[in-house]
Design an enzyme around this catalytic site. Structure first.
Site, mmCIF file in Angstrom:
data_model
loop_
_atom_site.group_PDB
_atom_site.id
_atom_site.type_symbol
_atom_site.label_atom_id
_atom_site.label_comp_id
_atom_site.label_asym_id
_atom_site.label_seq_id
_atom_site.Cartn_x
_atom_site.Cartn_y
_atom_site.Cartn_z
ATOM 1 C CG ASP A 293 49.383 38.499 48.004
ATOM 2 O OD1 ASP A 293 50.372 39.094 48.481
ATOM 3 O OD2 ASP A 293 48.425 39.066 47.478
ATOM 4 C CG ASN B 115 52.807 47.501 41.002
ATOM 5 O OD1 ASN B 115 52.947 48.630 40.557
ATOM 6 N ND2 ASN B 115 53.729 46.581 40.815
ATOM 7 C CB CYS C 208 50.829 40.988 41.777
ATOM 8 S SG CYS C 208 51.461 42.501 42.544
ATOM 9 C CB CYS D 162 53.588 41.885 47.984
ATOM 10 S SG CYS D 162 52.959 42.662 49.492
ATOM 11 N NE ARG D 163 51.121 38.389 44.779
ATOM 12 C CZ ARG D 163 49.924 38.031 44.360
ATOM 13 N NH1 ARG D 163 49.704 36.761 44.086
ATOM 14 N NH2 ARG D 163 48.967 38.901 44.220
ATOM 15 C CB SER D 164 54.101 42.635 40.218
ATOM 16 O OG SER D 164 53.485 43.757 40.777
HETATM 17 P P1 4NP Z 1 50.462 42.003 45.866
HETATM 18 O O1 4NP Z 1 49.878 41.824 47.347
HETATM 19 O O2 4NP Z 1 49.304 41.782 44.920
HETATM 20 O O3 4NP Z 1 51.494 40.941 45.766
HETATM 21 O O4 4NP Z 1 51.020 43.408 45.808
HETATM 22 C C1 4NP Z 1 48.801 42.524 47.861
HETATM 23 C C2 4NP Z 1 48.984 43.788 48.348
HETATM 24 C C3 4NP Z 1 47.921 44.463 48.913
HETATM 25 C C4 4NP Z 1 46.680 43.868 48.985
HETATM 26 C C5 4NP Z 1 46.500 42.593 48.481
HETATM 27 C C6 4NP Z 1 47.561 41.926 47.926
HETATM 28 N N1 4NP Z 1 45.602 44.556 49.586
HETATM 29 O O5 4NP Z 1 44.549 43.905 49.844
HETATM 30 O O6 4NP Z 1 45.719 45.754 49.880
#
Ligand code: 4NP
Length: 156
Positions: A125, A11, A8, A13-15
């Protein structure tokens, strides 16, 4: 050993959620010594961070272990080392392509392309939606379908 990595953006939240859920599915099927599971983010924003509080909370609710997970950035070598590279959304695929044009992109799969009964293409997300339950449901369906695909293709 079949190697699977979930990808993702951050790294956190989702992955990592997908990694933890899929590892549990693999363990429940008695395939832990045959399928290795990892996750990574295309950005360098959260390197070494533990999963987001919302991801840890929902995994705890379902008694899925999250211990020892730390964010890392996706590397070009991952395209060679892993057999299945599973993107959470279409922008993750674009980001992998932009950084690592030389890699074998055929291994890259969009998680929700594996689910038939949904029009969703991208796992929402929860960093932005705040809805970790919705993401958990989609990731669970996607990872179940992924395990069936791998068992079929690898004759496990
Ligand atoms: P992820 O979510 O890609 O599912 O881990 C996010 C986590 C942090 C951010 C964006 C998406 N960020 O903008 O910091």
């Amino acid at each position: 050993m079949v190697k699977v990595v979930f990808v993702c953006l951050g790294n956190i939240c989702r992955s990592p959620m997908a990694e933890a859920i899929f590892r549990q599915l693999v363990k429940d099927e008695g395939l832990a010594d045959q399928i290795e599971v990892d996750s990574a983010g295309t950005s360098d924003w959260h390197i070494d961070s533990i999963p987001h509080e919302g991801t840890r909370k929902i995994l705890n609710e379902y008694q899925i272990p999250v211990d020892g997970m730390k964010a890392r950035q996706f590397r070009s070598e991952d395209l060679d080392e892993f057999d299945y590279i599973i993107a959470m959304d279409r922008s993750n695929i674009e980001n992998m392509q932009a950084i690592h044009k030389q890699g074998d992109q055929d291994k890259v799969i969009l998680l929700l392309d594996l689910i038939e009964d949904t029009d969703d293409k991208d796992v929402p997300d929860p960093f932005f939606t705040g809805d970790f339950d919705q993401t958990y449901d989609l990731v669970t369906k996607g990872t179940q379908a992924l395990l069936e695909k791998i068992k079929r293709e690898q004759q496990l």
